[in-house]
Design a protein around this motif. Sequence first.
Motif, PDB file in Angstrom:
ATOM      1  N   SER A 109      36.300  37.921  39.212  1.00  0.00           N
ATOM      2  CA  SER A 109      35.806  37.775  40.575  1.00  0.00           C
ATOM      3  C   SER A 109      36.619  38.626  41.544  1.00  0.00           C
ATOM      4  O   SER A 109      36.067  39.313  42.417  1.00  0.00           O
ATOM      5  N   ILE A 110      37.947  38.573  41.385  1.00  0.00           N
ATOM      6  CA  ILE A 110      38.814  39.379  42.256  1.00  0.00           C
ATOM      7  C   ILE A 110      38.546  40.862  42.061  1.00  0.00           C
ATOM      8  O   ILE A 110      38.499  41.639  43.020  1.00  0.00           O
ATOM      9  N   SER A 111      38.360  41.259  40.811  1.00  0.00           N
ATOM     10  CA  SER A 111      38.082  42.672  40.526  1.00  0.00           C
ATOM     11  C   SER A 111      36.780  43.099  41.201  1.00  0.00           C
ATOM     12  O   SER A 111      36.675  44.206  41.755  1.00  0.00           O
ATOM     13  N   GLY A 112      35.770  42.184  41.162  1.00  0.00           N
ATOM     14  CA  GLY A 112      34.504  42.497  41.824  1.00  0.00           C
ATOM     15  C   GLY A 112      34.680  42.622  43.324  1.00  0.00           C
ATOM     16  O   GLY A 112      34.122  43.525  43.965  1.00  0.00           O
ATOM     17  N   GLU A 113      35.448  41.708  43.907  1.00  0.00           N
ATOM     18  CA  GLU A 113      35.703  41.755  45.349  1.00  0.00           C
ATOM     19  C   GLU A 113      36.440  43.034  45.732  1.00  0.00           C
ATOM     20  O   GLU A 113      36.140  43.658  46.753  1.00  0.00           O
ATOM     21  N   LEU A 114      37.406  43.409  44.890  1.00  0.00           N
ATOM     22  CA  LEU A 114      38.138  44.648  45.167  1.00  0.00           C
ATOM     23  C   LEU A 114      37.229  45.860  45.107  1.00  0.00           C
ATOM     24  O   LEU A 114      37.339  46.791  45.910  1.00  0.00           O
ATOM     25  N   SER A 115      36.303  45.849  44.161  1.00  0.00           N
ATOM     26  CA  SER A 115      35.376  46.973  44.034  1.00  0.00           C
ATOM     27  C   SER A 115      34.486  47.078  45.270  1.00  0.00           C
ATOM     28  O   SER A 115      34.283  48.165  45.837  1.00  0.00           O
ATOM     29  N   THR A 116      33.955  45.893  45.705  1.00  0.00           N
ATOM     30  CA  THR A 116      33.109  45.870  46.902  1.00  0.00           C
ATOM     31  C   THR A 116      33.897  46.282  48.140  1.00  0.00           C
ATOM     32  O   THR A 116      33.434  47.047  48.986  1.00  0.00           O
TER      33      THR A 116
END
Length: 435
Positions: A109-116
Amino acid sequence: MSLRRRSIAGVCALMVVVGGLTLPASADEREDLVNQQEQNAQREREIKSTLEGLDVNLQDAFLELEKTRSQIPRAEADLATAQNELAIAERQAQANAALLFSAKEELASISGELSTSSAAALQTKRKLAEIARATYRGETMPNAIDLVLGSASAKEFTDAYRVNAALTRTQSAAFTELSQSVARSKNRQSRQEAVEDRVEELKAESDALVVARDNARDVAQTHKDTLLELESSITAQTQSLEQRKAEFEASLVEVEKSQQAASARIAAIDEENRRREAERLAALNAAQQAAAAAQRASAAGGWLNPPIPGPLVVTSPFGMRVYPLGNYRRMHQGVDLQSACGDPQYAAADGVVASTEFDVGGGNIVYVNHGIHNGSSYVTAHMHLSAIKVAPGQRVSQGDLIGLSGATGRVTGCHVHFEVWQNGTAINPMGLPGF
């Protein structure tokens, strides 16, 4: 020996349980443990006493079977403990796996947020770059003075001012968004690093828990195999003893014949005692006979003493003895008392050594004729002696050394076997006043 009909397995089930107990945490627990050990020792003596009279090889086979049976409770306890530890290990492994899954989900989830967040920041940076390039080319909106001087009318000034204000707000929003995006990214990166560290810790813990679970499973399986092997061994040993039933019966017949022969010898001694007493009384006049009767009446107390000093510990009482194979019973004509090999045994009362002999069941035996006492003929027998210290025809006084305790004959250990015969019938020594 007087025992209720019961399975030796039930008696032996508690014999060695103590070996599996942990160190007591209090004085009360220690006392309980000591009492349990004493009870188990007594049960073991009772079991061994039921085998007396059998062929030694049969005794060994029975004892081996009961030894195996006595290991069952400990094996069952070990298995239960191992299964409990396995269940704990499995629950710990499952809980850790759930934590690891949750941590990995959070990391994703954090990785996705960082990507966004990175994409949004890139877009904002591009907007700011465009503004910077426009400013460099002089394409930015005029200031307020330029708007006033350059406007032909109030309406034109108002419209131009609104456009300029909107562009200014756009620039300010772009700068704010970029600043906030950078702050959020730093926060997410910190969270990501923390979660990554936690994931690594959980992975290491998971690996250790899996090893512990597998070890616990191996231990549980080992204890289960041990229990199954014991049960299988008990089945095989029981079947083997059942096949030796004829040998068992022949052994008891041999002992019964020996007992009958001893009874016949004692009956002959009693008959001789009564004959001599009758002759002695016949030679007395009426006054002397009355005095003799009074003397007999006054001597009715504890004139017979135990063959060993007290306190007496009965390991097998007088009475019917039940054998562990089939519904076989045989009269235990004496009392077994706890005594170590080599302990001295003494004459219970004044008398004459009637005979010393060796018997297949009783081993080394001494019979002492105590003559007529209070109108009854008495004979005592000391059996299983390791050494005989008297000779036939020897007169002995109460307390004289008769022999040494042993384990000769068909017995399972050293002890005193003492018999009292009154008028040709074996009686319970423990019911006499001196005992």
